[in-house]
Structure formats: structure tokens, C-alpha cells
Design an enzyme around this catalytic site. Structure first.
Site, short mmCIF file in Angstrom:
data_model
loop_
_atom_site.label_atom_id
_atom_site.label_comp_id
_atom_site.label_asym_id
_atom_site.label_seq_id
_atom_site.Cartn_x
_atom_site.Cartn_y
_atom_site.Cartn_z
N HIS A 43 0.84 -1.21 0.00
CA HIS A 43 0.00 0.00 0.00
C HIS A 43 0.88 1.27 0.00
CE1 HIS A 43 -3.75 2.16 1.39
NE2 HIS A 43 -2.81 3.04 1.73
N GLU A 44 1.86 1.29 0.91
CA GLU A 44 2.72 2.49 1.01
C GLU A 44 3.58 2.65 -0.24
OE1 GLU A 44 1.96 4.57 3.15
OE2 GLU A 44 0.75 3.22 4.39
#
Ligand code: ATP
Length: 501
Positions: A338-339
Site C-alpha cells: 500500500h505504502e
């Protein structure tokens, strides 16, 4: 000496009472009167009485004239300081302004976000004009009993005058923080206590005789100017408004330098970099950054603050303390993808902007990407906002690409995206044209919102899909190290791009 007498007295009184009791004297009334007297004395000592406006010892220290604080110790805010000093000159040069027939100033209003230095400005004003300084907060006037707030306002003005005379000063500055608590718009009916307090303040202001010493100036502060009753803002009352805004980069650097004065900085540490990375921070937050950095240095037993301490301190102030949340490995993997999704899009749309990628939980976040704003922005183009939305959508897009579905981890990203779309609509940057919310139906807004977000999500997914190799290269390292600096991330990013080319 007095302590010894006190102790002798305490020992002597019970012996005397026992003696009298043996002699057949009825000591109960004496006991009753002593207990009553003692309690009264105790109450007077602890409350400090209403004469001290709204409190006890704390208030006294708050009101001590801060002789040490000058305008030089307030970083940035050059325009606000200049405007304020100009207004304060009215107080200093009262004879000159009288000659020209200028109405003397009674009230000054400082407006702006919390922690930007409004209280500091009021204190520095007292120093600049050699005035007595009295401070109170709007909430201190709010009491359950009708009339108490008004009598506190009366006492505050009385005390200010008395102190100025006692200390031989020509002026007194009364600083009222959170003026909106008592100065909110009066709608009649229910808020009788608030109304009385405000009325008393207006009466006191009208009663200020600016021609005779001690002259009183009221400086009030609020974060919500629009809430204030117009009676407060009319000429002759708070008719000078000074905005104390969040500092720009130059201001941030000046504030950092002020608060770094008493802290040893390691060689090579540049506060410029910290000023760069703290866009949107208030003075209070910047002070917090340096303080936290010093705490990190102490934890590591280092003699001086290093750049890494400052970087961690920014994260701490922005996101909260690192938590010990034990995340399951599969959850951590999802957070890493996600990051990386956010970071890859950020690097594509704004090369060099990623400052750090992290998968260790901090505050409420399980991971986060810190960005370097290239420079302070106050105006945004449509393209710029669309890029920002794509960076926000990058996390969810990465999860979909890797796992085929999203998690609840994108909630905050979506909130940000929606707020940016709203901003675009209000600024006339969408196909709806220049609109007022009243002119369009909810359905039209929803439709436009979906069109914008769907198109940007599609673009984001396509961009990420073309960078699968960056995910492959960075993922294992991020999982192992938990933190990737912007430079390390860019090295991995460039290596993957050149390999796949
Ligand atoms: P609030 O609206 O919450 O009352 P404020 O605007 O009155 O906030 P201050 O109380 O003046 O803010 O500032 C809080 C602290 O932040 C100060 O004690 C100081 O350490 C730091 N600070 C804020 N602004 C500045 C500045 N411009 N220069 C130096 N320090 C600052």
C-alpha cells in the site's frame, strides 16, 4: 523564625484547651469558632479570591509582565509583527496622535490557527510598550452562575489599572485568549450568562479613557473570527485585526533557529531541511519537533541532535508516537504494498518528492509515506490537485493490483481524495463549471465526483502496473528495514526502471 512560632502555637493551643476543659470551662464554642475561622482562612488562601480575576497562583504567574520576551524572539510573522508594532506605536506616541485628532486604540484582535504565536505577540507587545501584562482566557469567564463572568471582567480591568498604578507604568495590556467563547454572536434567549459577560466587556471597553494614564489596551485572540459578535468588531472596539498565519518556509526556519538556540546540533545538521519538510506546521509544532529531537538524542545517548533525530521528530509530531502494535506478517506485507503504491505514484508525478517510506506503526497509521513539498504552495492548479489525488489513490490501487481487492486501510486516503475533489468543484475546476453548491443537485455532484475519481483511479492503476518491477525490488527491503529513506527508495526506483527499459 515564623515557622518556629507557628509550631509552638500549634502545640500550645491543644494543651490550653485540655487545661481549660479540666477547669470546667466549656470549650466547644471555642473549638467551633476556631474550626470556622481556620476553614475561611484556608479557602481564601487557596482560591486567591475573585480579585485575581479567574484563578489562583497559576494566574499570578501568567500575569507577571514578561520582561524577557521581545518581538525578536518571535520567528517569522514579519507582516503581523510590523502591523502590530505600528498599532502599538499609537499607545506610545499618544501625545502625537492626539494632536492629529486620531482616535486612540482600545482593542486589537489577533486571528489565526492555534500555536502560531498569538500569545507570544501579546506578551511582546507588553514589553514593547513597557506595559503591565494581564492575561485571561475566554473560558475562564464561563461559570454556572449568572453574573460571575461579568464580575470577573470587571475585576480584570480593575486589577489591570491598580497594577499599572502600583508599578508606576503608563499602560496596561489585557490579553484575552479564546475571545470567541464569550464574544460569540448573541442570539438572545438561552445564553444569558454569556451575554452578560460580553456586555460587561463592551461596557468596560467603552469606559476606557484613553487620554488618562494608565491607558488600557485589550488584545484578544481567536481562531474563529467569523463567530464574533459584530458589536465587538465595530470601530472603537476591536477595530484592528491582525492575521497571524501559519509560517512560510522562511518563517519556519527562523522559528527553528530560535528554539535550537539552547540545543546542541551535530555537525552537518541543517535546519533548512527540517524547514523544508514541515510545510503546514505551526510555531508550536516546530518547537515540538526540536524538543522531540532532543529527547531522541538523549535516548540514544548522543551529545547532539542529528538529522535522523529531527526526521523522527517530524514524524512524531505529525503522526504520533511509534506504537508497539504487533502486526501480523501478512498485514505488514499489505501495508508495505500500500505504502509503495503511494510512493511510486509520488515519484512518477513529482520526481524527488518522497522523503521516507515506513511500515512501522505510528499513531493510528500502520505505515506512511512522508513527502517533501518542493516549495510552499498557496495556489493549486487542476493538474496539481489531480496528481495529489492519484498519490492518495496509489495505496488502494496497489492493493487491488497485488491482492485483487482493497482493505479498510484506504479510508483516510479516500477522505483526502474526496475533500480534494470538493475543492476542485468549489474552485470551478470541474466540468460542472463555476458553481455554487445551491445551484446543483446532490445527484449532479455525486455523478461528477464519480467521473473524476474513476478516471483518476484508472490512470493510477495503469501507472502502477507499468512499475511492477519497482514493487519487486523495494518490497523485500522495505519489509526487512521497515523504513526506506527517500534517497534509498529513489535508488531502487531508478535501478528497476533502467533494468526494465
Ligand atoms: P492558541 O491559539 O492555541 O492559544 P497561540 O497562537 O497563542 O496559540 P502561542 O501560545 O503564542 O500560540 O505559541 C505556543 C508556543 O509555540 C510558544 O510558546 C512557542 O514555543 C511556540 N511558537 C509559536 N509561534 C512561534 C513563533 N512565531 N516563534 C517562536 N515560537 C513560536
Amino acid at each position: 523564625m515564623s515557622k518556629i512560632y507557628k509550631e509552638i502555637g500549634i502545640g500550645f493551643i491543644p494543651v490550653l484547651l485540655v487545661f481549660l476543659a479540666f477547669q470546667g470551662v466549656n470549650v466547644i464554642p471555642i473549638l467551633f469558632v476556631s474550626v470556622l475561622g481556620g476553614s475561611l482562612l484556608y479557602m481564601m488562601k487557596t482560591r486567591g479570591g475573585i480579585g485575581t480575576a479567574a484563578g489562583g497562583g497559576d494566574r499570578k504567574s501568567k500575569n507577571r509582565t514578561p520582561s524577557f520576551l521581545t518581538f525578536d524572539e518571535i520567528g517569522g510573522q514579519d507582516r503581523a509583527k510590523k502591523e502590530l508594532m505600528e498599532a502599538l506605536d499609537f499607545l506610545i506616541k499618544h501625545e502625537e496622535i492626539k494632536k492629529l485628532g486620531i482616535r486612540p486604540l482600545k482593542g486589537l484582535l489577533l486571528t489565526g490557527p492555534p500555536g502560531t504565536g498569538k500569545t507570544l505577540m501579546a506578551k511582546a507587545s507588553a514589553h514593547y510598550t513597557n506595559s503591565v501584562y494581564m492575561a485571561a482566557s475566554g473560558s475562564e469567564f464561563v461559570e454556572m452562575y449568572v453574573g460571575v463572568g461579568a464580575s470577573r471582567v470587571r475585576d480584570l480591568f480593575k486589577d489591570a489599572r491598580a497594577r499599572a498604578i502600583k508599578e508606576g507604568k503608563d499602560n496596561a495590556i489585557i490579553f484575552i485568549d479564546e475571545i470567541d467563547v464569550i464574544g460569540g454572536k448573541r442570539e438572545g434567549g438561552q445564553q444569558r450568562e454569556y451575554d452578560q459577560t460580553l456586555n460587561q466587556l463592551l461596557t468596560e471597553m467603552d469606559g476606557i479613557h484613553t487620554n488618562e494614564a494608565p491607558r488600557i489596551l485589550i488584545i484578544a485572540a481567536t481562531n474563529r473570527k467569523e463567530m464574533l459578535d459584530s458589536a465587538l468588531l465595530r470601530p472603537g472596539r476591536f477595530d484592528r485585526h491582525i492575521e497571524v498565519d501559519l509560517p512560510d518556509k522562511k518563517g519556519r526556519l527562523a522559528i527553528l533557529h530560535i528554539h535550537a538556540k539552547n540545543k546542541p546540533l551535530a555537525e552537518g545538521v541543517t535546519l533548512e531541511q527540517t524547514a523544508d519538510q514541515t510545510f503546514g506546521f505551526s510555531g508550536a509544532q516546530l518547537e515540538g519537533v526540536l524538543n522531540e529531537a532532543a529527547i531522541y538524542a538523549m535516548r540514544e545517548d548522543k551529545p547532539a541532535l542529528e538529522q535522523t533525530h529531527l526526521a523522527s521528530a517530524i514524524d512524531k509530531v505529525m503522526m504520533g508516537e511509534r506504537t508497539d502494535k504487533e502486526t501480523a506478517n501478512d498485514e505488514k506485507e499489505r501495508v508495505a504494498y500500500h505504502e509503495l503504491g503511494h510512493a511510486i505514484i509520488a515519484e512518477l508525478v513529482r520526481p524527488g518528492s518522497v522523503s521516507q517510506v515506513t511500515v512501522s506503526p505510528r499513531g493510528k497509521a500502520l505505515g506512511y509515506v512522508r513527502h517533501n513539498p518542493p516549495q510552499d504552495h498557496y495556489l493549486y492548479t487542476k493538474d496539481y490537485i489531480e496528481d495529489q489525488i492519484m498519490i492518495a489513490l496509489g495505496g488502494a490501487a496497489a492493493e487491488e493490483m497485488i491482492y485483487g481487492g482493497r482493505s479498510t486501510g484506504s479510508r483516510n486516503d479516500f477522505e483526502q481524495s474526496l475533500s480534494m475533489v470538493r475543492n476542485m468543484m468549489d474552485a470551478g475546476l470541474t466540468s460542472l463549471g463555476i458553481i455554487d453548491r445551491e445551484m446543483v443537485t446532490k445527484e449532479q455532484l455525486m455523478k461528477e465526483n464519480a467521473v473524476i475519481l474513476d478516471a483518476l483511479m484508472l490512470r493510477t492503476k495503469k501507472m502502477l502496473d507499468e512499475q511492477r518491477s519497482v514493487f519487486e525490488h523495494s518490497f523485500a527491503i522495505l519489509m526487512k528495514e521497515e523504513v526506506l529513506s527517500g534517497d534509498t527508495f529513489r535508488t531502487l526506483f531508478d535501478a528497476s526502471v533502467s533494468q526494465s527499459a
